[in-house]
Design an enzyme around this catalytic site. Structure first.
Site, PDB file in Angstrom:
ATOM      1  N   ALA A   7       2.365   4.985 -11.800  1.00  0.00           N
ATOM      2  CA  ALA A   7       2.675   3.940 -12.777  1.00  0.00           C
ATOM      3  C   ALA A   7       1.477   3.338 -13.494  1.00  0.00           C
ATOM      4  CB  ALA A   7       3.446   2.820 -12.077  1.00  0.00           C
ATOM      5  N   ALA A   8       0.315   3.280 -12.854  1.00  0.00           N
ATOM      6  CA  ALA A   8      -0.827   2.608 -13.478  1.00  0.00           C
ATOM      7  C   ALA A   8      -1.227   3.316 -14.787  1.00  0.00           C
ATOM      8  CB  ALA A   8      -1.999   2.590 -12.511  1.00  0.00           C
ATOM      9  N   PRO A   9      -1.695   2.552 -15.789  1.00  0.00           N
ATOM     10  CA  PRO A   9      -2.037   1.130 -15.792  1.00  0.00           C
ATOM     11  C   PRO A   9      -0.877   0.173 -16.037  1.00  0.00           C
ATOM     12  CG  PRO A   9      -2.622   2.084 -17.890  1.00  0.00           C
ATOM     13  CD  PRO A   9      -2.116   3.226 -17.040  1.00  0.00           C
ATOM     14  N   GLY A  10       0.328   0.678 -16.306  1.00  0.00           N
ATOM     15  CA  GLY A  10       1.488  -0.192 -16.308  1.00  0.00           C
ATOM     16  C   GLY A  10       2.179  -0.441 -17.625  1.00  0.00           C
ATOM     17  N   GLY A  11       1.791   0.244 -18.689  1.00  0.00           N
ATOM     18  CA  GLY A  11       2.468   0.042 -19.966  1.00  0.00           C
ATOM     19  C   GLY A  11       3.937   0.402 -19.905  1.00  0.00           C
ATOM     20  N   LYS A  12       4.239   1.530 -19.278  1.00  0.00           N
ATOM     21  CA  LYS A  12       5.641   1.948 -19.158  1.00  0.00           C
ATOM     22  C   LYS A  12       6.386   1.054 -18.176  1.00  0.00           C
ATOM     23  CE  LYS A  12       4.395   6.721 -20.257  1.00  0.00           C
ATOM     24  NZ  LYS A  12       2.934   6.419 -20.368  1.00  0.00           N
ATOM     25  N   ASP A  27       1.981   3.917  -7.193  1.00  0.00           N
ATOM     26  CA  ASP A  27       0.751   4.605  -7.554  1.00  0.00           C
ATOM     27  C   ASP A  27      -0.070   4.848  -6.299  1.00  0.00           C
ATOM     28  OD1 ASP A  27      -0.634   5.098 -10.477  1.00  0.00           O
ATOM     29  OD2 ASP A  27      -2.118   4.946  -8.867  1.00  0.00           O
ATOM     30  N   ASP A  47       1.142   7.865  -1.733  1.00  0.00           N
ATOM     31  CA  ASP A  47       1.088   9.215  -2.271  1.00  0.00           C
ATOM     32  C   ASP A  47       2.525   9.608  -2.606  1.00  0.00           C
ATOM     33  OD1 ASP A  47       1.202  12.057  -2.511  1.00  0.00           O
ATOM     34  OD2 ASP A  47      -0.682  12.220  -1.420  1.00  0.00           O
ATOM     35  N   CYS A 102       0.871  13.574 -21.139  1.00  0.00           N
ATOM     36  CA  CYS A 102       0.113  13.548 -22.391  1.00  0.00           C
ATOM     37  C   CYS A 102      -0.677  14.835 -22.592  1.00  0.00           C
ATOM     38  CB  CYS A 102      -0.795  12.326 -22.461  1.00  0.00           C
ATOM     39  SG  CYS A 102      -1.975  12.185 -21.106  1.00  0.00           S
TER      40      CYS A 102
END
Length: 460
Positions: free
Chosen positions: A272-277, A292, A318, A387
């Site tokens: 999940a990091a950095p957390g925008g989604k 994460d 993990d 990405c």
């Protein structure tokens, strides 16, 4: 002008004088050459080298102004590496010796300044010569450095534009993969986009038109606010302290939207990091668990959510070992990947990754996706994204996974289902963006990161 590298044991120049270390600007150029070597020779990621807390010691020893200069030199030298190499090579009667890597990096650092940065040519040349004289590995080439760079400075007005037009700024493996995946014309467009600095995109909680005006930007068809160049540091912009928005590329904001209405649903954001989604899923009404493996990255995610006034359950684990007490209604896996879709922001990527890395990461993504499916209830949705520009990590992986997973079916995204997404939908109902997409008339405001996303549903 053609310059011949000197024979071993003959420098052609006087020995460097004591006190060179105090020459203004020399420490920054030495740091730039050292970090360029780390990227090219050791395949070390640029972000890690230029991290203000944990970066390379030579970088951290500089003041803020010199750090900014070093980063500008490195980004430029990497973004235009093939053009720079061609113009330097043109000035050599024969190639540099294979063991002259230190000299090569000194030349590339200086050439980046001469050709593309607002640095006086004389300063770039003189500092490069001083640098060469201070380095035992390059001392005997200091005369060559002087001659090559002065020739380059004189010829840049006539030679730079043709060189840019005739060159693709990518190592061979990367250029070949793009051409195989997208065809020659689209590949050239993607590589052309990589030459330009990416704009800054903001995902806003509400009122994008108002925030576009306040931030000096525009509203994209997807709802993202885009600013070509920031007038201040991000933390000093209006709305930062109030948690009104967060920085997130327009393409990166699309996968979380593919779930549709998740109000009241239990949603897992994996890796999940950095957390925008994560923030998007919370704003959409989901009861979000953010997972994460990195303790530090998860802590940073928590800080980001705190600034935004949002809350989620944070789990350090993990992913392949993670087993929830209760299955989720929806799972988002934005998987670790080669990051080849982010070259506009990270021009080191093609030089620090190889095709073997792409294949290795694709294998990891398959295993993570198989595990992610087991975290969602029957009937629940899975969105897989990354990405990368390479189909091995995207379209091909998705098709192969569906063919091998009888408990999972495609859940295609339909035309008109979400605002602004239609131009990026494939015939299969998956999502694909590239830096050559979303042409808004100017390279400074056009393009997106390269992203792939697919929606599936668990049926068993």
């Amino acid at each position: 002008m053609v310059v011949t590298p000197p024979r071993r044991g003959h420098s052609g120049n006087p020995q460097h004088k004591a006190g060179d270390e105090n020459v203004a600007g020399l420490a920054a150029r030495k740091a730039a050459a050292r970090l360029l070597a780390a990227v090219i020779d050791a395949r070390t990621a640029l972000d890690g080298l230029t991290d203000n807390e944990h970066g390379h010691p030579q970088y951290k020893a500089l003041d803020g102004r010199d750090r900014a200069l070093v980063r500008a030199i490195l980004v430029t030298a990497l973004r235009h590496r093939m053009t720079i190499a061609g113009l330097l090579s043109k000035r050599l009667e024969k190639p540099l010796p294979a063991n002259a890597t230190a000299l090569s990096h000194i030349l590339n650092v200086a050439a980046a300044q001469i050709l593309f940065l607002d640095v006086p040519d004389s300063a770039a040349v003189d500092l490069a010569v001083t640098h060469a004289k201070s380095d035992p590995r390059a001392l005997r080439f200091s005369g060559l450095v002087n001659g090559v760079l002065r020739s380059l400075a004189r010829a840049k007005e006539t030679e730079l534009a043709p060189a840019l037009a005739a060159t693709s700024e990518a190592p061979q493996w990367f250029s070949e993969r793009l051409t195989a995946a997208y065809g020659a014309d689209k590949a050239r467009a993607i590589l052309a986009a990589h030459r330009h600095e990416a704009p800054v995109d903001f995902t806003v909680k509400a009122d994008p038109v108002i925030w576009a005006e306040r931030l000096g930007g525009i509203v994209l068809p997807t709802g993202t606010v885009r600013v070509e160049k920031l007038a201040a540091n991000v933390i000093d912009l209006p709305g930062f302290a109030d948690g009104a928005w967060w920085v997130q590329d327009a393409a990166a904001s699309l996968p979380a939207r593919l779930f549709g209405d998740i109000r009241g649903q239990r949603v897992a954001d994996l890796c999940a990091a950095p957390g925008g989604k994560t923030a998007q899923l919370i704003l959409a009404g989901g009861e979000v668990t953010a997972i994460d493996a990195s303790k530090n990255r998860l802590a940073r995610l928590g800080q980001n959510l705190e600034r935004l006034g949002l809350a989620a359950e944070l789990v350090q684990a993990d992913l392949l070992d993670y087993r929830p007490a209760q299955l989720f209604d929806a799972v988002l896996l934005d998987a670790p990947c080669s990051s080849t879709g982010t070259v506009r922001r990270h021009p080191d990527v093609p030089w620090t990754k190889t095709m073997a890395d792409v294949e290795k990461l694709a294998d990891l993504q398959r295993r993570l996706l198989a595990h992610a499916v087991g975290l969602v209830r029957p009937g629940g949705r899975i969105v897989f994204s990354n990405c990368s520009l390479d189909p091995i990590e995207g379209e091909e992986l998705y098709r192969d996974f569906l063919a091998r997973s009888p408990g999972v079916v495609a859940d295609p995204v339909r035309l008109g289902e979400f605002a602004g997404i239609d131009p990026f939908l494939t015939p299969e109902g998956t999502l694909r963006t590239t830096p050559a997409d979303m042409d808004l008339g100017s390279p400074g405001v056009s393009g997106l990161d390269g992203f792939f996303a697919a929606r599936m549903r668990r049926v068993g």
